[in-house]
Structures are given as structure tokens and as C-alpha cells.
Design a protein around this motif. Structure first.
Motif, mmCIF file in Angstrom:
data_model
loop_
_atom_site.group_PDB
_atom_site.id
_atom_site.type_symbol
_atom_site.label_atom_id
_atom_site.label_comp_id
_atom_site.label_asym_id
_atom_site.label_seq_id
_atom_site.Cartn_x
_atom_site.Cartn_y
_atom_site.Cartn_z
ATOM 1 N N ASP A 1 -3.000 18.209 17.273
ATOM 2 C CA ASP A 1 -4.177 18.931 17.242
ATOM 3 C C ASP A 1 -4.425 19.339 15.868
ATOM 4 N N GLU A 2 -3.595 18.968 14.860
ATOM 5 C CA GLU A 2 -3.924 19.289 13.398
ATOM 6 C C GLU A 2 -4.487 18.197 12.727
ATOM 7 N N ALA A 3 -4.139 16.893 13.374
ATOM 8 C CA ALA A 3 -4.658 15.747 12.745
ATOM 9 C C ALA A 3 -6.231 15.648 12.479
ATOM 10 N N GLY A 4 -6.639 14.653 11.623
ATOM 11 C CA GLY A 4 -8.009 14.765 11.395
ATOM 12 C C GLY A 4 -8.262 15.253 10.094
ATOM 13 N N ALA A 5 -7.334 16.206 9.587
ATOM 14 C CA ALA A 5 -7.878 16.704 8.318
ATOM 15 C C ALA A 5 -7.263 15.647 7.399
ATOM 16 N N GLN A 6 -8.233 15.897 5.958
ATOM 17 C CA GLN A 6 -7.871 14.915 4.947
ATOM 18 C C GLN A 6 -6.255 14.877 4.603
ATOM 19 N N ASP A 7 -5.853 13.561 4.607
ATOM 20 C CA ASP A 7 -4.386 13.403 3.858
ATOM 21 C C ASP A 7 -3.299 13.908 4.907
ATOM 22 N N THR A 8 -3.610 13.752 6.203
ATOM 23 C CA THR A 8 -2.555 14.039 7.346
ATOM 24 C C THR A 8 -2.488 12.999 8.152
ATOM 25 N N ILE A 9 -1.362 12.740 8.981
ATOM 26 C CA ILE A 9 -0.987 11.770 10.210
ATOM 27 C C ILE A 9 -0.333 12.480 11.214
ATOM 28 N N SER A 10 -1.060 12.102 12.363
ATOM 29 C CA SER A 10 -0.597 12.750 13.439
ATOM 30 C C SER A 10 1.009 12.077 13.776
ATOM 31 N N VAL A 11 1.829 13.127 14.300
ATOM 32 C CA VAL A 11 3.076 12.458 14.941
ATOM 33 C C VAL A 11 2.997 11.554 15.717
ATOM 34 N N ALA A 12 2.016 11.748 16.725
ATOM 35 C CA ALA A 12 1.612 10.907 17.822
ATOM 36 C C ALA A 12 1.310 9.345 17.320
ATOM 37 N N ALA A 13 0.837 9.427 16.319
ATOM 38 C CA ALA A 13 0.135 7.904 15.755
ATOM 39 C C ALA A 13 1.209 7.147 15.368
ATOM 40 N N PRO A 14 1.093 5.834 15.421
ATOM 41 C CA PRO A 14 2.270 4.965 15.184
ATOM 42 C C PRO A 14 3.238 5.320 13.937
ATOM 43 N N VAL A 15 2.449 5.422 12.639
ATOM 44 C CA VAL A 15 2.889 5.527 11.738
ATOM 45 C C VAL A 15 3.755 7.053 11.541
ATOM 46 N N GLY A 16 3.162 7.819 12.080
ATOM 47 C CA GLY A 16 3.603 9.294 12.195
ATOM 48 C C GLY A 16 4.929 9.259 12.794
ATOM 49 N N SER A 17 4.944 8.640 14.062
ATOM 50 C CA SER A 17 6.199 8.330 15.041
ATOM 51 C C SER A 17 7.204 7.899 14.049
ATOM 52 N N ALA A 18 6.892 6.576 13.557
ATOM 53 C CA ALA A 18 8.021 6.065 12.578
ATOM 54 C C ALA A 18 8.690 6.914 11.513
ATOM 55 N N LEU A 19 7.714 7.716 10.816
ATOM 56 C CA LEU A 19 8.249 8.519 9.626
ATOM 57 C C LEU A 19 9.063 9.469 10.206
ATOM 58 N N LEU A 20 8.876 10.172 11.300
ATOM 59 C CA LEU A 20 9.438 11.500 11.599
ATOM 60 C C LEU A 20 10.979 11.169 11.546
ATOM 61 N N GLY A 21 11.807 12.041 10.743
ATOM 62 C CA GLY A 21 13.223 12.003 10.737
ATOM 63 C C GLY A 21 13.718 11.134 9.650
ATOM 64 N N SER B 1 0.831 -1.189 -0.053
ATOM 65 C CA SER B 1 -0.031 -0.031 -0.061
ATOM 66 C C SER B 1 1.033 1.132 -0.174
ATOM 67 N N GLU B 2 0.399 2.362 -0.795
ATOM 68 C CA GLU B 2 1.360 3.403 -0.798
ATOM 69 C C GLU B 2 0.515 4.596 -0.464
ATOM 70 N N TYR B 3 1.041 5.628 0.283
ATOM 71 C CA TYR B 3 0.421 6.582 0.889
ATOM 72 C C TYR B 3 1.238 8.037 0.507
ATOM 73 N N GLN B 4 0.258 9.211 0.593
ATOM 74 C CA GLN B 4 0.839 10.403 0.617
ATOM 75 C C GLN B 4 0.193 11.152 1.522
ATOM 76 N N LEU B 5 0.891 11.435 2.577
ATOM 77 C CA LEU B 5 0.172 12.315 3.737
ATOM 78 C C LEU B 5 1.129 13.363 4.192
ATOM 79 N N THR B 6 0.713 14.278 5.013
ATOM 80 C CA THR B 6 1.366 15.513 5.438
ATOM 81 C C THR B 6 1.311 15.040 7.288
ATOM 82 N N LEU B 7 2.762 14.985 7.814
ATOM 83 C CA LEU B 7 2.885 14.705 9.082
ATOM 84 C C LEU B 7 2.575 15.795 9.753
ATOM 85 N N VAL B 8 1.691 16.023 10.784
ATOM 86 C CA VAL B 8 1.423 17.129 11.535
ATOM 87 C C VAL B 8 1.127 16.739 13.130
ATOM 88 N N TYR B 9 1.287 17.720 13.850
ATOM 89 C CA TYR B 9 0.949 17.685 15.131
ATOM 90 C C TYR B 9 -0.483 17.209 15.643
#
Length: 136
Positions: free
Chosen positions: A80-100, A70-78
Motif C-alpha cells: 500500500d506504500e508502493a508507487g512513491a518514487q524510489d520504492t519497491i513493494s515487498v510483494a514485487a518480485p525484486v522486493g521479495s528477493a531482497l527482503l532479509g 544496472s544499479e538501484y537505490q530503493l526503499t522496500l515498502v509494503y
């Protein structure tokens, strides 16, 4: 997790995330400990020094989960900004994994329920620092 790839975060992202961790609203989020562990092992650089192919906060990225293709295109956000279309929270497991991570890097990451993902960064489509945006 074994063989974790090296990661880079900016000093500005670090300061904002540390404030987030100290907030009562976010200190109890599931997965916050994994995010803290990631930040603890990161190399920290100034925003002006981060390479343009590194995932920073508010970066738009394209990645694949090699466990299922599966391929994704998302914006990594804080959070309080998560929930908008095509975003992933840095606190979500996938977001934590992607940061850096940088383009071409992969990381094995366990998500709730014990399932493992193998995330591979294909492209950093938009990185604020590469565009001279340091205060977002």
C-alpha cells in the motif's frame, strides 16, 4: 531456486506480513507465493537483534542486477506504500528477493516472463531498526 542465501527477518516484519497475506486485498497478488516461501525459510529475530546490514521492511538499499550491471537505490515498502518514487513493494518480485538479505549477498531470482535476475546487495543505507525505529 538453488543455493538460496540465508535470510533474516524481524518478528515484527513477520507479523505484519502475515496479516498482509491474510488480507483479501493482497492474498491474490502475483508473486505472493514466492514471498511466502522466502519468509518460510527465513531466520526470525527480534527487531532489536537484527544486524544493521540486513534488509528489513522500510530499509533503503543499494543493489545491483549483475545480469546487466544496472544499479538501484530503493526503499522496500509494503504494497500500500508502493508507487512513491524510489520504492519497491515487498510483494514485487525484486522486493521479495531482497527482503532479509545482507550486504554482500546475492540471489538468483526469476521474474515474470521467465527472465532471471542476479541481485547483489551493495549497501543498506538506512535500516529503521538500526536507528531505533521499531514501530514504523
Amino acid at each position: 531456486m538453488q543455493n538460496m542465501p540465508p535470510i533474516i527477518i524481524t518478528s515484527l516484519d513477520l507479523a505484519r506480513l502475515e496479516r498482509l497475506f491474510s488480507s483479501k486485498n493482497y492474498s491474490q497478488l502475483p508473486g505472493i507465493d514466492a514471498l511466502i516461501d522466502e519468509i518460510d525459510r527465513a531466520s526470525v529475530v527480534e527487531p532489536t537483534e537484527v544486524p544493521p546490514d540486513v534488509i528489513t521492511m522500510n530499509s533503503t538499499i543499494r543493489f545491483v542486477d549483475d545480469t546487466n550491471g544496472s544499479e538501484y537505490q530503493l526503499t522496500l515498502v509494503y504494497p500500500d506504500e508502493a508507487g512513491a518514487q524510489d520504492t519497491i513493494s515487498v510483494a514485487a518480485p525484486v522486493g521479495s528477493a531482497l527482503l532479509g538479505l545482507s550486504v554482500g549477498q546475492s540471489i538468483m531470482w526469476q521474474v515474470p516472463g521467465g527472465r532471471e535476475l542476479n541481485l547483489r546487495v551493495l549497501d543498506v543505507i538506512r535500516q529503521p531498526e538500526a536507528m531505533g525505529e521499531y514501530l514504523r
